[in-house]
Design a protein around this motif. Structure first.
Motif, PDB file in Angstrom:
ATOM      1  N   TRP A  12       7.279   1.436 -27.971  1.00  0.00           N
ATOM      2  CA  TRP A  12       6.332   2.536 -28.217  1.00  0.00           C
ATOM      3  C   TRP A  12       6.009   3.318 -26.939  1.00  0.00           C
ATOM      4  O   TRP A  12       4.902   3.812 -26.769  1.00  0.00           O
ATOM      5  CB  TRP A  12       5.043   1.996 -28.832  1.00  0.00           C
ATOM      6  N   GLY A  41       4.150   9.792 -18.725  1.00  0.00           N
ATOM      7  CA  GLY A  41       3.723   9.479 -17.371  1.00  0.00           C
ATOM      8  C   GLY A  41       4.732   8.532 -16.748  1.00  0.00           C
ATOM      9  O   GLY A  41       4.851   7.394 -17.167  1.00  0.00           O
ATOM     10  N   ILE A 126      -4.718   9.686 -34.610  1.00  0.00           N
ATOM     11  CA  ILE A 126      -3.438   9.225 -34.074  1.00  0.00           C
ATOM     12  C   ILE A 126      -3.646   8.672 -32.666  1.00  0.00           C
ATOM     13  O   ILE A 126      -2.910   7.810 -32.211  1.00  0.00           O
ATOM     14  CB  ILE A 126      -2.421  10.396 -34.081  1.00  0.00           C
ATOM     15  N   GLY A 127      -4.691   9.168 -32.012  1.00  0.00           N
ATOM     16  CA  GLY A 127      -4.914   8.765 -30.614  1.00  0.00           C
ATOM     17  C   GLY A 127      -3.978   9.527 -29.701  1.00  0.00           C
ATOM     18  O   GLY A 127      -3.357   8.951 -28.811  1.00  0.00           O
ATOM     19  N   THR A 128      -3.842  10.844 -29.920  1.00  0.00           N
ATOM     20  CA  THR A 128      -2.916  11.640 -29.097  1.00  0.00           C
ATOM     21  C   THR A 128      -3.450  11.741 -27.677  1.00  0.00           C
ATOM     22  O   THR A 128      -4.607  11.394 -27.399  1.00  0.00           O
ATOM     23  CB  THR A 128      -2.741  13.086 -29.628  1.00  0.00           C
ATOM     24  N   LYS A 130      -4.030  14.464 -26.337  1.00  0.00           N
ATOM     25  CA  LYS A 130      -4.828  15.709 -26.376  1.00  0.00           C
ATOM     26  C   LYS A 130      -4.299  16.775 -25.411  1.00  0.00           C
ATOM     27  O   LYS A 130      -5.053  17.612 -24.916  1.00  0.00           O
ATOM     28  CB  LYS A 130      -6.309  15.426 -26.093  1.00  0.00           C
ATOM     29  N   GLY A 134       1.581  18.072 -29.971  1.00  0.00           N
ATOM     30  CA  GLY A 134       1.858  18.235 -31.408  1.00  0.00           C
ATOM     31  C   GLY A 134       1.727  19.694 -31.846  1.00  0.00           C
ATOM     32  O   GLY A 134       2.660  20.259 -32.433  1.00  0.00           O
ATOM     33  N   LEU A 227       8.003   5.973 -31.372  1.00  0.00           N
ATOM     34  CA  LEU A 227       7.116   7.145 -31.442  1.00  0.00           C
ATOM     35  C   LEU A 227       7.884   8.386 -31.895  1.00  0.00           C
ATOM     36  O   LEU A 227       7.387   9.506 -31.831  1.00  0.00           O
ATOM     37  CB  LEU A 227       6.463   7.409 -30.079  1.00  0.00           C
ATOM     38  N   VAL A 237       2.902   8.810 -34.337  1.00  0.00           N
ATOM     39  CA  VAL A 237       4.074   9.087 -33.502  1.00  0.00           C
ATOM     40  C   VAL A 237       3.778  10.299 -32.635  1.00  0.00           C
ATOM     41  O   VAL A 237       2.756  10.953 -32.804  1.00  0.00           O
ATOM     42  CB  VAL A 237       5.311   9.386 -34.387  1.00  0.00           C
ATOM     43  N   VAL A 272      -0.036   2.174 -26.924  1.00  0.00           N
ATOM     44  CA  VAL A 272      -1.324   2.854 -26.736  1.00  0.00           C
ATOM     45  C   VAL A 272      -1.561   3.723 -27.954  1.00  0.00           C
ATOM     46  O   VAL A 272      -0.627   4.094 -28.642  1.00  0.00           O
ATOM     47  CB  VAL A 272      -1.392   3.752 -25.471  1.00  0.00           C
ATOM     48  N   GLY A 273      -2.792   4.039 -28.208  1.00  0.00           N
ATOM     49  CA  GLY A 273      -3.078   4.837 -29.394  1.00  0.00           C
ATOM     50  C   GLY A 273      -3.107   3.946 -30.625  1.00  0.00           C
ATOM     51  O   GLY A 273      -2.964   2.717 -30.550  1.00  0.00           O
ATOM     52  N   ARG A 302      -6.143   4.317 -20.720  1.00  0.00           N
ATOM     53  CA  ARG A 302      -6.599   3.415 -21.787  1.00  0.00           C
ATOM     54  C   ARG A 302      -5.926   2.047 -21.671  1.00  0.00           C
ATOM     55  O   ARG A 302      -4.742   1.972 -21.351  1.00  0.00           O
ATOM     56  CB  ARG A 302      -6.204   3.983 -23.163  1.00  0.00           C
TER      57      ARG A 302
HETATM   58  P1  IMP Z   1       0.906  12.970 -28.408  1.00  0.00           P
HETATM   59  O1  IMP Z   1       2.307  12.805 -27.883  1.00  0.00           O
HETATM   60  O2  IMP Z   1      -0.079  13.369 -27.346  1.00  0.00           O
HETATM   61  O3  IMP Z   1       0.851  13.863 -29.602  1.00  0.00           O
HETATM   62  O4  IMP Z   1       0.401  11.534 -28.915  1.00  0.00           O
HETATM   63  C1  IMP Z   1       0.947  10.918 -30.062  1.00  0.00           C
HETATM   64  C2  IMP Z   1       1.083   9.413 -29.880  1.00  0.00           C
HETATM   65  O5  IMP Z   1       2.084   9.150 -28.919  1.00  0.00           O
HETATM   66  C3  IMP Z   1      -0.184   8.724 -29.349  1.00  0.00           C
HETATM   67  O6  IMP Z   1      -0.266   7.433 -29.917  1.00  0.00           O
HETATM   68  C4  IMP Z   1       0.074   8.623 -27.860  1.00  0.00           C
HETATM   69  O7  IMP Z   1      -0.662   7.573 -27.255  1.00  0.00           O
HETATM   70  C5  IMP Z   1       1.564   8.336 -27.871  1.00  0.00           C
HETATM   71  N1  IMP Z   1       2.231   8.741 -26.635  1.00  0.00           N
HETATM   72  C6  IMP Z   1       2.543   9.986 -26.236  1.00  0.00           C
HETATM   73  N2  IMP Z   1       3.160   9.965 -25.057  1.00  0.00           N
HETATM   74  C7  IMP Z   1       3.272   8.682 -24.694  1.00  0.00           C
HETATM   75  C8  IMP Z   1       3.861   8.018 -23.571  1.00  0.00           C
HETATM   76  O8  IMP Z   1       4.447   8.618 -22.647  1.00  0.00           O
HETATM   77  N3  IMP Z   1       3.777   6.659 -23.592  1.00  0.00           N
HETATM   78  C9  IMP Z   1       3.189   5.970 -24.600  1.00  0.00           C
HETATM   79  N4  IMP Z   1       2.642   6.547 -25.656  1.00  0.00           N
HETATM   80  C10 IMP Z   1       2.686   7.894 -25.713  1.00  0.00           C
END
Ligand code: IMP
Length: 427
Positions: A12, A41, A126-128, A130, A134, A227, A237, A272-273, A302
């Protein structure tokens, strides 16, 4: 040996792709980021200093490497310039970086909408991150997206932004937010485009030429296949596809150029998320792994959720991304556990299954089936040869290979480049 290598996150996200990419970047002429944006990151240790890259490819520290941010990415010009500024301040000024004119541009309203959509979801966030990832991809597919190349043409950008704001401002207001002012965004983004102009080009033309010239190209994945917008644990995702299969579309290179895929997996699992996680641990063993593995998010800080290695997940990823090899990361973290488990299958409504079900409702109901292996107590962080590993550690690796039918080519036993056991030279 191959001229191209795709590094794919096999869980993930946060598997340690940064270290592996950095390792192989040494032998690459070109490093390409092909999806995602500053939601990723990558922590790179360079000259004894730690750098957290978000959207810039990891080859940026080497002046001989050509770095490409390809068309499949969503790029936030403000944060990209901040990232570059941080590098400049650290003395990294000699680099080659190209940005696709077709990459989607993350606009200010995307981050606003990301937060608002999450808030609307009540208890099912979803815990994006932010960062607007998306909503930027949504606009790309709804055909109201702004692309990096658009910022370079005053008249054309004005038209594109007008069309986008006609839709976006209705949405923002309906969600109780202020509409965006055309002139403010137009002037700011034209200026950002001017700053980035020397780097923006048709990277498909560039990449095809480089590949045809026999250059070695490394594709750096962000996030992980679980994801993936298509094959991940939807809807928990990200909005892009971190698979090797997406590389041709995301870069403008023919599929025949993608021949070697390295899956990067932790020796356990983290997430995470939100979203289901069949092998999640909630006891002191989770705490033990979290602390030893420093399992806190690079982008958001987090604490990461922690669980056992899941071979059902790894097989799902192997199938979809055609993994040739695995890198087993953070292997040293498992030292000191008396017993270690690996999930070999799921039980769904009383029946054994060996695949990842498509709905969250089902995935939430699965019970993980495990095998248990004896652990090892030795510190393995300075071991450089596979043969020197404790017998139980070798047995664990052999079990992973057997369960995933994939060769473990690399074992990482610590964060430094030297703390890497190479079992096979692949790039
Ligand atoms: P988004 O990519 O910000 O839309 O987040 C959607 C989901 O993907 C969330 O659960 C985030 O925590 C996860 N996510 C996005 N980028 C990463 C990453 O680089 N590592 C781990 N989880 C990620």
């Amino acid at each position: 040996m191959s001229n191209t290598l795709v590094v794919v996150g096999a869980q993930w996200g946060d598997e340690g792709k940064g270290k592996i990419t950095d390792f192989y970047a040494g032998g690459a002429d070109v490093v390409v980021r092909h999806q995602g944006g500053n939601n990723a990151g990558h922590t790179i240790v360079f000259d004894g200093k730690k750098f957290a890259l978000q959207s810039i490819p990891s080859g940026v520290f080497n002046p001989h490497i050509i770095n490409v941010m390809a068309n499949g990415m969503v790029i936030n010009p403000v944060s990209l310039l901040e990232e570059l500024d941080r590098l400049h301040k650290a003395g990294i000024t000699d680099y080659k970086l190209y940005i696709s004119d077709r990459a989607a541009c993350v606009m200010p309203y995307h981050a606003m909408l990301d937060g608002a959509y999450e808030a609307l979801k009540g208890g099912r966030q979803i815990g994006t991150t932010k960062k607007g990832i998306g909503p930027a991809y949504t606009d790309k597919y709804s055909r109201v997206g702004i692309r990096m190349g658009d910022l370079l043409d005053k008249e054309y950008f004005a038209e594109r932004l007008k069309d986008a704001l006609a839709q976006k401002n209705i949405e923002l207001q309906a969600l109780g937010m202020e509409p965006c002012d055309f002139d403010t965004i137009y002037n700011q983004y034209l200026a950002l485009g001017e700053q980035l102009r020397p780097m923006i080009c048709d990277t498909s033309v560039l990449l095809n030429r480089l590949v045809e010239d026999g250059k070695k190209v490394l594709f750096e994945g962000a996030q992980g296949v679980m994801l993936c917008i298509d094959h991940g644990t939807y809807p928990f995702v990200t909005s892009s596809s971190p698979t090797a299969a997406s590389v041709p579309v995301n870069t403008g290179l023919a599929p025949r150029y993608v021949d070697n895929v390295m899956g990067v997996a932790k020796a356990y699992t983290t997430r995470v998320g939100e979203g289901p996680f069949p092998t999640e641990l909630f006891d002191e063993r989770a705490e033990y792994i979290r602390e030893r593995g420093h399992e806190y998010g690079t982008v958001t800080g987090r604490p990461r959720r922690v669980g056992w290695l899941d071979a059902v997940v790894l097989n799902h990823v192997r199938r979809i991304s055609g993994l040739n090899y695995l890198s087993l990361m953070l292997f040293d973290v498992l030292s000191g556990l008396e017993k270690i488990r690996i999930c070999t299958g799921y039980k769904l409504d009383g029946k054994h299954i060996d695949y990842v079900p498509s709905t969250i409702a089902q995935l939430e109901r699965v019970e993980a089936e495990y095998i248990e292996l004896d652990g090892w107590m030795e510190d393995i962080t300075s071991i450089k040869n596979y043969d020197e590993l404790p017998a139980n550690a070798k047995a664990y690796i052999a079990k992973v290979e057997e369960l995933t039918r994939t060769e473990v080519a690399v074992v990482s036993v610590g964060p430094d480049r030297e703390q890497t056991i190479i079992r096979k030279d692949i790039f």
